[in-house]
Design an enzyme around this catalytic site. Structure first.
Site, PDB file in Angstrom:
ATOM      1  N   ARG A   1       0.837  -1.194   0.000  1.00  0.00           N
ATOM      2  CA  ARG A   1       0.000   0.000   0.000  1.00  0.00           C
ATOM      3  C   ARG A   1       0.869   1.241   0.000  1.00  0.00           C
ATOM      4  NH1 ARG A   1      -5.115  -0.557  -1.805  1.00  0.00           N
ATOM      5  NH2 ARG A   1      -5.973  -2.523  -1.054  1.00  0.00           N
TER       6      ARG A   1
ATOM      7  N   GLU B   1      -2.620   7.624  -7.087  1.00  0.00           N
ATOM      8  CA  GLU B   1      -2.814   6.764  -8.253  1.00  0.00           C
ATOM      9  C   GLU B   1      -3.975   7.285  -9.079  1.00  0.00           C
ATOM     10  OE1 GLU B   1      -3.099   2.687  -6.940  1.00  0.00           O
ATOM     11  OE2 GLU B   1      -1.252   2.826  -5.753  1.00  0.00           O
TER      12      GLU B   1
ATOM     13  N   HIS C   1      -0.135  -0.404 -10.221  1.00  0.00           N
ATOM     14  CA  HIS C   1      -0.941  -1.183  -9.266  1.00  0.00           C
ATOM     15  C   HIS C   1      -1.523  -2.438  -9.926  1.00  0.00           C
ATOM     16  CE1 HIS C   1      -3.223  -0.611  -5.231  1.00  0.00           C
ATOM     17  NE2 HIS C   1      -2.947  -1.881  -5.441  1.00  0.00           N
TER      18      HIS C   1
END
Length: 343
Positions: free
Chosen positions: A254, A283, A302
């Site tokens: 994370r 993001e 991701h």
């Protein structure tokens, strides 16, 4: 019993139907689909990391007892507008796109799919460790651009080896353990920090209780913990200062675990030899972010959990819980078990 298959372009309607068939679930189904992962997640209403439209979801839920989904936004508005809904099965490791309090208030069971992407994320993490150590993406780009970088054989420029390096694994859940075992197979000296793991639970991995010692010994540091308030920016300027010179940092967990400004400072100073990130401070990563300026940083958008196996396993875990519910049994992975007391 009627089931809404609220799918997307990862956990597709076909994947969901196949999983239900494999679990022997016989029910009428109806479908709705979002375009996720394009565009990516956003916060919708009172839930996080979701995709889709609340009004469209409310309409699709009419007459449905069960919703099987991955990314749709099950907000309080959606739940309170769906009085027939009894079970929401979310194909993610944590149902962040469901308002759990609203579901509980309305007697709706919420299940999830822990470990569904453990294999995919562990493999991606290992690939990122190798990519950062050997600077694979950077040399590939140079060769394709016409530059033959034989100068990287110069001693002061060559990378360390994973073998005989001390690799620190922060978090020994399903993903961290898989990464650790793979690194052991590469002859790395693996240490780990996880205050929730007992020593007897782990073989061939040295657990380090002191965080300062853990950072100071980690030539390569890979992160695999869930985000909490306690571990926000656990990798900060102080932690990076304790790491050996020329260390490597990899984060496929994370973004909140890392102070990325401090990382950029460590990259500028040469404290870090390289880094690789699948999770970021924002993001998508802003075009003007400092991380983009470093040639020794590998970044992926991701994608750690992106594999066909992860999508299929997510659907199978959800389908098994739906089958149990349909048979009058307790589902295995229930987020709000207090609802079951009233059933």
């Amino acid at each position: 019993m009627k089931i809404l298959l609220a799918s997307d372009q990862f956990v597709t309607g076909d994947v969901m139907r196949s999983a239900l068939e494999q679990e022997g679930v016989q029910a009428e189904t109806t479908n709705i689909a979002s375009s996720w992962p394009v565009p990516p997640f956003e916060d919708i209403g009172d839930v996080r990391e979701a995709s889709g439209n609340e009004e469209e979801l409310i309409e699709a839920l009419r007459g449905c007892d069960i919703a099987m989904s991955h990314t749709f936004p099950f907000t309080r508005k959606v739940i309170e507008s769906s009085p027939e809904l009894k079970l929401i099965a979310i194909g993610r490791g944590g149902p962040v796109n469901v308002n759990i309090e609203a579901a509980t208030d309305n007697g709706v069971i919420v299940t999830y799919a822990p470990g569904r992407n453990a294999i995919a994320t562990a493999e991606h993490s290992l690939a990122m460790i190798l990519a950062a150590t050997r600077q694979i993406a950077q040399r590939d780009a140079e060769v394709k651009a016409g530059h033959w970088g034989s100068d990287f054989y110069i001693y002061d420029k060559v990378s360390p080896e994973i073998a005989r390096s001390t690799v620190g694994v922060f978090g020994l859940g399903a993903i961290g353990k898989r990464v650790a075992r793979a690194l052991i197979a590469l002859d790395a000296n693996v240490i780990a920090y996880d205050p929730f793991v007992e020593r007897a639970d782990v073989e061939e991995i040295e657990l380090v209780d002191d965080l300062e010692e853990f950072f100071s010994r980690s030539n390569i540091l890979t992160l695999h913990a869930r985000a909490t308030e306690d571990n926000k920016h656990i990798v900060n300027a102080g932690a990076l200062a304790k790491m050996p010179e020329g260390a490597i940092l990899v984060n496929c967990a994370r973004g909140s675990l890392v102070d990325y400004d401090a990382v950029c400072d460590a990259l500028e100073s040469g404290k870090l030899f390289a880094a690789a990130f699948d999770t970021l401070p924002e993001e998508p990563l802003p075009h003007d972010h400092r991380l983009r300026s470093f040639g020794n940083v590998t970044i992926t958008p991701h994608l750690g959990g992106a594999s066909k196996g992860a999508a299929q396993l997510a659907a199978r875990i959800n389908a098994a819980d739906i089958a149990a519910f349909a048979a009058g049994q307790r589902p295995t992975y229930v987020t709000n078990p207090e609802v079951l007391k009233d059933k």
